[in-house]
Design a protein around this motif. Structure first.
Motif, mmCIF file in Angstrom:
data_model
loop_
_atom_site.group_PDB
_atom_site.id
_atom_site.type_symbol
_atom_site.label_atom_id
_atom_site.label_comp_id
_atom_site.label_asym_id
_atom_site.label_seq_id
_atom_site.Cartn_x
_atom_site.Cartn_y
_atom_site.Cartn_z
ATOM 1 N N LEU A 118 -6.258 6.767 -2.128
ATOM 2 C CA LEU A 118 -7.249 5.727 -2.453
ATOM 3 C C LEU A 118 -6.556 4.400 -2.733
ATOM 4 O O LEU A 118 -6.895 3.363 -2.151
ATOM 5 N N LEU A 119 -5.544 4.442 -3.624
ATOM 6 C CA LEU A 119 -4.858 3.196 -3.971
ATOM 7 C C LEU A 119 -4.090 2.658 -2.763
ATOM 8 O O LEU A 119 -4.076 1.444 -2.511
ATOM 9 N N GLY A 169 0.827 -1.210 0.000
ATOM 10 C CA GLY A 169 0.000 0.000 0.000
ATOM 11 C C GLY A 169 0.855 1.252 0.000
ATOM 12 O O GLY A 169 0.663 2.160 -0.819
ATOM 13 N N CYS A 208 -4.758 3.009 0.524
ATOM 14 C CA CYS A 208 -5.667 2.383 1.497
ATOM 15 C C CYS A 208 -6.238 1.077 0.948
ATOM 16 O O CYS A 208 -6.283 0.061 1.653
ATOM 17 N N SER A 209 -6.685 1.086 -0.313
ATOM 18 C CA SER A 209 -7.335 -0.112 -0.845
ATOM 19 C C SER A 209 -6.358 -1.272 -0.880
ATOM 20 O O SER A 209 -6.698 -2.391 -0.487
ATOM 21 N N ILE A 210 -5.143 -1.001 -1.344
ATOM 22 C CA ILE A 210 -4.183 -2.097 -1.459
ATOM 23 C C ILE A 210 -3.797 -2.593 -0.074
ATOM 24 O O ILE A 210 -3.737 -3.806 0.173
ATOM 25 N N ALA A 244 -5.613 -2.585 2.603
ATOM 26 C CA ALA A 244 -6.718 -3.362 3.176
ATOM 27 C C ALA A 244 -6.851 -4.706 2.482
ATOM 28 O O ALA A 244 -6.927 -5.752 3.142
ATOM 29 N N LEU A 245 -6.843 -4.692 1.138
ATOM 30 C CA LEU A 245 -7.088 -5.942 0.411
ATOM 31 C C LEU A 245 -5.961 -6.943 0.620
ATOM 32 O O LEU A 245 -6.205 -8.120 0.915
#
Lengths: 94, 911
Positions: B508-509, B447, B511-513, B515-516
């Motif tokens: 955005l990228l 992330g 946080c998303s990465i 989390a995922l």
């Protein structure tokens, strides 16, 4: 016993307030609320928008000031080793 | 106009004063521990290193160019500090418990003491903060040029902008090296530097307030007057466009910067010596920020109104007093701005040098050679200090190079924001480290890396637009002509503020990465331990001992390592305090694992957790397997606990079952008793007629010459008794059938009134025989029921017959009424007999209860089962059979049954 109970209730409430203060700050400063004060009007010569931002700011400071002496003491969960702290030892090259 | 010589000498003199303060504070701190240096006031003032020259000069420029936007840079940190109880308190508690030395160390320690993550964070920090250092250099040179003006014939006038910047950079590097790298402290605290920074905070606040008060009340004639004049001169004093995404982005960036900027982390977290200082800083730092910005907008408007068009609004703080001829005030303002710049350079370079030496240089050195090899006894400490000094010089040099490369760019604010957005890439990982147990190294690493790449592409690269034609062309058409990769229009998102664009995509990228990847990949053993230590810091008891390295190290080996990092005296103190003998090298004494953990923490305070871990595992042989083993043992213990919990649950269930069995047994015993009673009753009832049948038939058999009339009387008695016996048995069978459920009990839609009439008809013969009058009272006429007609008829017959048979009145009467009451059909059958005696009123529906006398009465005697049977039948029809007070003197039985709702409704509808 009852007093203790009330004390711990108060403590929890004050901790809740400590969480609510920045949340209220965020809400008051969010564009959707703050833009309500962009009315192009002035109060005693100063623009209302500027005054609003400073008012929120002062409100946050006063809230934090009020809470500062009411929140419980911070206790360290791990025992310190006082003999080793605050005793910077000079290791400068010789 | 001030002379350049004078200004430069003042600056040099000011730096000399800083040296003096830092030196004196270090000396005071050395002598007494409880000095004023350990106070919340000094702590709060040192946090004000947040206000750099960007704030000092640039805020006025921002206010002049974009209105209220300048406040966002202060309001973000205000929100973080007034909410200190939740974020900062936890951050500091963890950092103290884990002896964290920097933001890179914090993230690396949380995510399994990973060196890779520490290196990544360090690199990002260096790359993000370099522009910020350049910004300070630029501010200093611009401010010198502003106060001095042109056309001077001073000795130093030959210096151009670059030379000036270089001179400042060299001075700052020297100061930082001298005071920032004096020791490899247990918790990286630098009291001398902190004291100097606090002093600088006071200087810059007073300088800005002095200029503000002078401009507003000395020149402008009050706040209101300034706005009035600005409006009269044609300036828009109100916010021109509504606050929007840029405002939010600035709040987010500034809030994250006050946590994640290496210098803020250093001052707020690492240099904090008492968590309770936050109590004061929570309101005092926002107050400081408020004071710093209270005059910003008026100064901007006064400058816009009075200064000639084209003058740089970033320098109004200096140029306004100079225009008014107050050179001394301008010099004070210059010193204020100089303070802001120098304090930032000093703290930032200390923080970064700690990160570089602990996370990049030391791991490389440790990997290159085994530490336990021969070497001088203080080689690690010396290596760290040397690498810190070199990195400070290197960082300031990098800042200088960036300054050199971007000379073309004008405004100060965009450069500061580039830096803010760069370090904001740590925010998702920091928040996950504090609050999300599942977050793991892979998630945090990927992330942060992706966020950093997006930031570098969308924000860092465009800052070179003016100096590099290649960058300019990439900005225009995209790399290799791919237009959706253009740095300021990623994935086609154009027509948006470049700052919002960069912040949106990178965070955005990121946080998303984070989390995922965290959700879809597993945590290592050490990560699991560390995540618990971090996330649950507020819950943990003090006796909880986190992770202990187990192994075969001897005390002498450990002492050797400790000595080389901490120095002989501190290592000796540490071993002595723990009661661990550091006996001769021959002594193969096992060291308690708790001590190794304590030692690792101490080492982490100097060289970072990842390096400390590497260092100790290289000495203590074979830690990796014991840790896995420890986890396995922990898992087994967990299983044992769960198993014992299950056992407890099972035994609880067993206790419940035993109780249920006991209850059931008690009920069975009660039923058994009732059955015995019933049998006794039945035997009694059967014995009486059987006895008379037997005795009369014996008389008939033994005396054949009885007179005929007597014989007939005897035979008639035998017949009556047989009838009674048969009836008794029939009723018992009936009761048994009712109680055990009847197979052929079928309910049908019937008219209750018809059933009642039929029952009255059946009873008429008996009525005539008994000379009883059946009176009809008010009748319902029609009562739709869903019931068994035969059984209901049995109930009515039983009650009417009882009313006739037990009526001893001279003119016996039975009164029958029926009516509809709401959704119920109510039938009342009363008589004028003597009624049910009081003692029987509550037991009349029980088996074998007879209210009347048991002697023969008209050939019929009650068995005490009829009412019980009736009661059972009515209950099965969901109705009730009660004994009530009627209008006649005798008994009155009320049968109440539910009406058939479907028919009743259909009829109501039809009518």
């Amino acid at each position: 016993m009852r007093r203790n109970q009330a004390g711990s209730d108060d403590r929890v409430k004050r901790e809740d307030l400590a969480a609510l203060l920045p949340i209220f700050g965020i809400i008051l400063l969010a564009p959707i609320v703050a833009n309500l004060f962009l009315t192009r009007s002035s109060v005693s010569g100063l623009p209302l928008d500027l005054l609003y931002l400073f008012a929120v700011w002062i409100f946050l400071i006063l809230g934090a000031m009020w809470l500062s002496c009411r929140l419980p003491e911070i206790t360290h969960p791990v025992e310190k080793t006082p003999d080793l702290e605050n005793s910077p030892v000079d290791t400068e090259e010789t | 106009m001030l002379s350049l010589d004078f200004v430069i000498l003042t600056a040099v003199g000011y730096i000399g004063l800083l040296f003096l303060i830092a030196y004196a504070s270090d000396a005071i701190a050395h002598r007494s521990k409880g000095s004023f240096l350990h106070s919340p006031v000094v702590y709060t003032l040192s946090i004000a290193v947040y206000c750099t020259s960007w704030t000092f000069y640039g805020a006025v420029g921002t206010a002049a160019r974009s209105g209220l936007e300048f406040t966002a840079i202060y309001i973000g940190p205000t929100l973080v500090f007034v909410g200190w109880w939740f974020l900062l308190r936890k951050l500091i508690l963890i950092s103290h418990a884990q002896r964290i030395t920097s933001v890179a160390d914090f993230l690396s320690s949380r995510f399994g003491k990973s060196s890779q993550l520490a290196v990544l964070v360090t690199l990002i920090a260096v790359i993000s903060v370099t522009p910020y250092i350049a910004l300070q250099l630029k501010a200093i040179t611009s401010s010198i040029q502003a106060v001095v003006g042109t056309g001077n014939a001073d000795h130093l006038a030959a210096f151009d902008e670059l030379t000036l910047a270089l001179g400042v950079a060299v001075c700052m590097a020297l100061f930082t090296i001298l005071f920032g790298t004096r020791n490899v402290d247990a918790r990286e605290q630098h009291l001398g530097v902190v004291a100097a920074i606090a002093f600088e905070a006071v200087v810059k606040l007073f300088a800005l307030l002095a200029v503000g008060i002078f401009v507003v009340y000395g020149l402008g004639g009050g706040m209101g007057q300034i706005y009035e004049n600005a409006a009269a001169a044609g300036f828009d004093i109100y916010e021109q466009s509504p606050l929007g995404s840029r405002w939010v982005a600035l709040l987010v960036l500034s809030a994250s910067a006050v946590i994640c900027l290496p210098r803020q982390f250093q001052i707020t977290v690492v240099e904090n010596s008492d968590e309770n200082f936050l109590r004061t800083a929570g309101w005092a730092f926002p107050t400081y920020l408020l004071l710093m910005s209270v005059f910003t907008a008026p100064i901007a408007f006064y400058g816009l109104t009075t200064m000639p068009a084209g003058s740089n609004p970033d320098m109004y703080v200096l140029t306004l007093p100079m225009e008014a001829g107050y050179d001394s005030l301008a010099l004070f303002a210059f010193i204020g701005g100089f303070s802001s710049a120098t304090s930032m350079i000093i703290v930032a370079s200390i923080a970064l040098s700690i990160m570089v030496s602990n996370h990049i240089v030391l791991p490389l050195a440790l990997r290159g050679s085994r530490v336990s090899e021969e070497g001088s006894d203080r080689d690690i400490a010396r290596l760290i200090l040397r690498s810190r000094r070199i990195s400070i010089a290197g960082l300031v040099a990098l800042g200088f190079i960036y300054f050199w490369l971007t000379q073309g760019s004008d405004a100060l604010a965009p450069i500061g924001l580039i830096s803010f957005a760069g370090v904001a890439q740590f925010l998702p990982a920091v928040l996950a480290a504090l609050y999300w147990r599942t977050a793991n190294l892979k998630g945090a690493f990927s992330g942060t890396l992706v966020g950093f790449i997006v930031w570098a592409w969308t924000m860092f690269l465009p800052s070179f637009q003016a100096s590099s034609p290649w960058v300019a062309s990439v900005m225009q058409v995209g790399p290799w002509g791919i237009s959706w990769l253009r740095p300021e229009a990623l994935f086609g998102m154009s027509d948006i503020d470049p700052l919002v664009h960069a912040v949106f995509w990178s965070l955005l990228l990121n946080c998303s990465i984070l989390a995922l990847v965290s959700v879809f990949s597993a945590q290592g053993a050490l990560e699991r331990l560390q995540s618990t230590l971090f996330v649950d810091i507020l819950r943990r008891s003090s006796s909880f001992q986190p992770h202990t390295i187990r192994g075969s190290a001897t005390t002498s080996e450990l002492f050797f390592v400790a000595e080389r990092v901490l120095g002989w005296k501190r290592a000796n103190d540490l071993f002595h305090a723990a009661g661990v003998s550091r006996a001769g090298s021959a002594a193969k004494l096992d060291v308690p694992p708790e001590f190794i953990a304590e030692l690792e923490k101490e080492l982490a305070g100097s060289i970072g957790s990842a390096s400390a871990h590497i260092l100790l595992t290289s000495v203590v042989a074979g830690d990796a397997i014991p840790l896995e083993e420890a986890m396995r043992i922990a898992d087994e213990t967990q299983q044992a606990i769960e198993y014992s919990h299950q056992l407890e649950l099972t035994s609880q269930e067993l206790r419940t079952t035993a109780q249920q069995l006991q209850d059931a047994n008690a009920m069975l015993q009660e039923l058994h008793r009732q059955k015995d009673d019933f049998l006794a009753h039945v035997s009694h009832e059967i014995r009486t007629p059987m006895t008379s049948i037997r005795s009369f038939s014996e008389i008939l058999l033994s005396e054949p010459d009885l007179p005929d009339d007597q014989a007939n009387r005897f035979i008639s008695t035998i017949h009556n008794e047989s009838v009674r016996l048969t009836k008794l048995i029939e009723e018992i069978l009936d009761l048994s059938v009712l109680e055990h459920g009847e197979k052929e009990w079928v309910n049908r839609s019937i008219n209750g009134e018809d059933v009642l009439d039929e029952a009255i008809g059946v009873c008429e013969a008996l009525a005539r025989k008994q000379s009883v009058t059946i009176e009809m009272g008010q009748r319902a006429g029609y009562a739709p029921l869903f019931a068994n007609a035969g059984r209901l008829s049995q109930v009515f017959i039983n009650i009417i017959a009882n009313a006739m048979l037990h009526n001893e009145a001279p003119r016996p009467r039975v009164h029958v009424t029926s009516r509809l009451e709401g959704d119920r059909y109510v039938v009342e059958i009363s008589d004028n007999g003597k009624g049910i005696p009081e003692p029987y009123r509550y037991t009349i529906f029980d088996k074998f209860v007879r209210a009347g006398r048991s002697d023969m009465e008209g050939g019929y005697v009650g068995l005490g089962l009829g009412l019980n049977i009736s009661h059972t039948i009515v209950a099965k029809l969901e109705g009730s059979l009660e004994l009530v007070r009627g209008h006649l003197p005798g008994a009155c039985f009320r049968v109440s049954l539910p009406l058939d709702q479907t028919i009743a409704k259909a009829e109501a509808k039809a009518s």
